[in-house]
Design an enzyme around this catalytic site. Structure first.
Site, PDB file in Angstrom:
ATOM      1  N   HIS A  82      -3.292   6.195 -11.404  1.00  0.00           N
ATOM      2  CA  HIS A  82      -4.153   5.415 -10.523  1.00  0.00           C
ATOM      3  C   HIS A  82      -5.283   6.308 -10.039  1.00  0.00           C
ATOM      4  CE1 HIS A  82      -4.573   1.707  -8.071  1.00  0.00           C
ATOM      5  NE2 HIS A  82      -5.320   2.497  -7.336  1.00  0.00           N
ATOM      6  N   ASP A 161      -0.894  -5.857   0.440  1.00  0.00           N
ATOM      7  CA  ASP A 161      -2.105  -5.083   0.136  1.00  0.00           C
ATOM      8  C   ASP A 161      -3.271  -6.013  -0.157  1.00  0.00           C
ATOM      9  OD1 ASP A 161      -3.585  -2.608  -0.397  1.00  0.00           O
ATOM     10  OD2 ASP A 161      -3.715  -3.429  -2.409  1.00  0.00           O
ATOM     11  N   ARG A 168      -9.658  -4.958   5.329  1.00  0.00           N
ATOM     12  CA  ARG A 168     -10.254  -3.626   5.502  1.00  0.00           C
ATOM     13  C   ARG A 168     -11.669  -3.590   4.955  1.00  0.00           C
ATOM     14  NH1 ARG A 168      -6.688  -0.285   2.121  1.00  0.00           N
ATOM     15  NH2 ARG A 168      -8.032   1.447   2.696  1.00  0.00           N
ATOM     16  N   SER A 183      -2.046   1.664   0.584  1.00  0.00           N
ATOM     17  CA  SER A 183      -2.565   0.640  -0.334  1.00  0.00           C
ATOM     18  C   SER A 183      -2.233   1.018  -1.788  1.00  0.00           C
ATOM     19  CB  SER A 183      -4.080   0.522  -0.132  1.00  0.00           C
ATOM     20  OG  SER A 183      -4.686  -0.156  -1.187  1.00  0.00           O
ATOM     21  N   LYS A 187       1.421  -0.261  -4.329  1.00  0.00           N
ATOM     22  CA  LYS A 187       1.293  -0.896  -5.651  1.00  0.00           C
ATOM     23  C   LYS A 187       2.027  -0.078  -6.708  1.00  0.00           C
ATOM     24  CE  LYS A 187      -3.179  -1.103  -4.960  1.00  0.00           C
ATOM     25  NZ  LYS A 187      -4.492  -1.406  -4.426  1.00  0.00           N
TER      26      LYS A 187
HETATM   27  N1  URA Z   1      -7.923   1.851  -4.145  1.00  0.00           N
HETATM   28  C1  URA Z   1      -6.929   1.075  -3.638  1.00  0.00           C
HETATM   29  O1  URA Z   1      -6.170   0.449  -4.386  1.00  0.00           O
HETATM   30  N2  URA Z   1      -6.797   1.017  -2.305  1.00  0.00           N
HETATM   31  C2  URA Z   1      -7.599   1.683  -1.446  1.00  0.00           C
HETATM   32  O2  URA Z   1      -7.394   1.588  -0.250  1.00  0.00           O
HETATM   33  C3  URA Z   1      -8.643   2.476  -1.978  1.00  0.00           C
HETATM   34  C4  URA Z   1      -8.784   2.552  -3.355  1.00  0.00           C
END
Ligand code: URA
Length: 439
Positions: A82, A161, A168, A183, A187
């Site tokens: 990620h 999220d 946000r 966040s 995931k």
């Molecule tokens: N990517 C994400 O999935 N969440 C964030 O808060 C920032 C970047």
């Protein structure tokens, strides 16, 4: 009885919330019993007072458990990667097929573009026919065959999220370390991979602008991963200039294909091979050096490119794009940008490049805007390159009604050319700045 008023008050004064209070907040916000205005006030209090490591871990776990927790039925090591978000970042399209070619599985749930940063799902959808909305069983069956698959996040995965991120984004509460950590990690924990490689971007084009903040974010994510029993590595990489030579959806897919043919620019090769090697290292395929050699061999043998071809076909895309880039379609209009003076390119503002690319049509200016798949920017020159007055430095592409002349002017001001400095001076340091292993 817990009330949201008390939780906001506590966080406003920097007090620590209990696990029960955090679970109550996440469940209440997802069910709709806590309104946006109270959740926003709490998020803003977190931006100022932060969260302890324990609170961050509790928030991450509560968010991960807010929806379905997947356990991929795959007999082999599953790794995930990620990125915290960048400009020109097409590394998933390179690192995932490399890791797959070396014998590990990468079931990758990806996102769409966010603000000035691009998203892998938008990039892949520039391939004619490519489908990113896959039912879970089909997604896993493709991972088993090709070694990797890339799909969009379904609504049942981490709904907390989905809701909190949108809030946000609208309340200027994105760039908080514990909020970004929860966040991303919620995931990653919900998708059930054994190993996670995190590409933490640092610099002007990243959400974390300083190395110190990027290290804090990287350490926080690795710690949460460890607490949840995952093997985790964070790779801090430079985002002070766009990664590679292209920004925009089909342009970036083409650059990724070229990279798998062995033709990547040095920065893109360094970051992509490192991420792939770190996935192999999590799977205990060898030392870091051996894993790097395996990753390089997967490119030079053509095996990684074959994985990408197979995955494109299995996800409904036309695999012939790999040999014939005209199948992507091309932009209706283009504009060449020429150097206004002699000198060396000392700076390309990454965030502003992302914004120009978005205005060309490669990203969304409103939530539901259509993407122009062939829009974007190709750089002939990058930071550290010597240029002569009148020499071409980039080309802008668009098929939308965007005002190319105006965007060309905006673009010219994001590239800084200085005289009296030597070519190839190392302006931004290495592209891979630090590797933090949490296992
Ligand atoms: N990517 C994400 O999935 N969440 C964030 O808060 C920032 C970047």
């Amino acid at each position: 009885m817990i009330t949201m008023y008390e939780l906001i008050e506590k966080k406003k004064h920097g007090a620590e919330l209990t696990e029960e209070e955090i679970n109550w907040f996440v469940a209440g916000y997802v069910s709709g019993s806590i309104p946006d205005y109270q959740a926003s006030a709490w998020l803003m209090a977190v931006c100022f007072s932060s969260l302890s490591d324990r609170e961050t871990a509790d928030l991450t776990m509560a968010m991960a458990r807010s929806g379905e927790m997947q356990t991929p039925n795959i007999d082999g090591f599953c790794a995930d990667k990620h990125s915290t978000g960048g400009v020109g970042d097409k590394t998933t399209l390179i690192a995932a097929p490399i890791a797959a070619a070396c014998g590990i599985y990468v079931p990758k749930m990806s996102g769409r573009g966010l603000g000035h940063t691009g998203g892998t799902i938008d990039k892949l959808e520039s391939i004619p026919g490519f489908n990113t909305a896959l039912p879970y069983e089909k997604f896993i069956s493709i991972v088993k065959k090709a070694g990797f698959a890339v799909a969009g996040q379904t609504g049942s995965l981490v709904p907390a999220d989905k809701k909190l991120y949108a809030l946000r984004n609208a309340t200027a509460t994105v760039d908080s370390i514990p909020l970004i950590c929860s966040s991303i990690m919620s995931k990653k924990l919900a998708t059930g991979a054994k190993g996670i490689v995190l590409d933490v971007k640092t610099g002007d084009g990243a959400f974390m602008k300083t190395l110190a903040d990027s290290e804090r974010l990287a350490n926080a994510m690795v710690r949460v991963g460890q607490l949840a029993g995952k093997k985790c590595t964070a790779v801090i990489t430079d985002m002070n200039k766009p990664l590679g030579r292209t920004v925009g959806n089909s342009l970036e897919v083409i650059e990724a294909i070229e990279a798998l043919k062995g033709n990547a620019p040095a920065d893109l090769a360094e970051v992509s091979l490192t991420l792939a090697a770190q996935m192999l290292s999590l799977a205990e395929k060898g030392s870091d050096e051996e894993c790097m050699a395996m990753a390089e061999d997967a490119v030079f043998s053509g095996k990684a490119l074959e994985r990408l071809r197979e995955m494109i076909a299995l996800q409904g895309g036309n695999p012939n794009v790999i040999d014939d880039y005209s199948l992507f379609g091309s932009a209706e209009r283009s504009k060449e940008i020429f150097a206004p003076s002699d000198g060396v390119i000392s700076e390309i503002s990454c965030e502003r490049v992302g914004i120009v690319s978005l205005k060309l049509g490669a990203g969304r200016t409103t939530k539901d805007a259509e993407i122009d798949p062939s829009a974007g920017i190709v750089f002939d020159k990058t930071v550290g390159d010597k240029v002569k007055k009148g020499e071409r430095i980039a080309v802008l592409y668009t098929s939308s009604r965007s005002n190319l002349e105006e965007l060309a002017e905006e673009f010219a001001s994001v590239v800084k050319i200085e005289s009296g400095i030597s070519e190839k001076r190392n302006f931004s340091g290495k592209n891979v700045i630090k590797i933090i292993k949490g296992y």
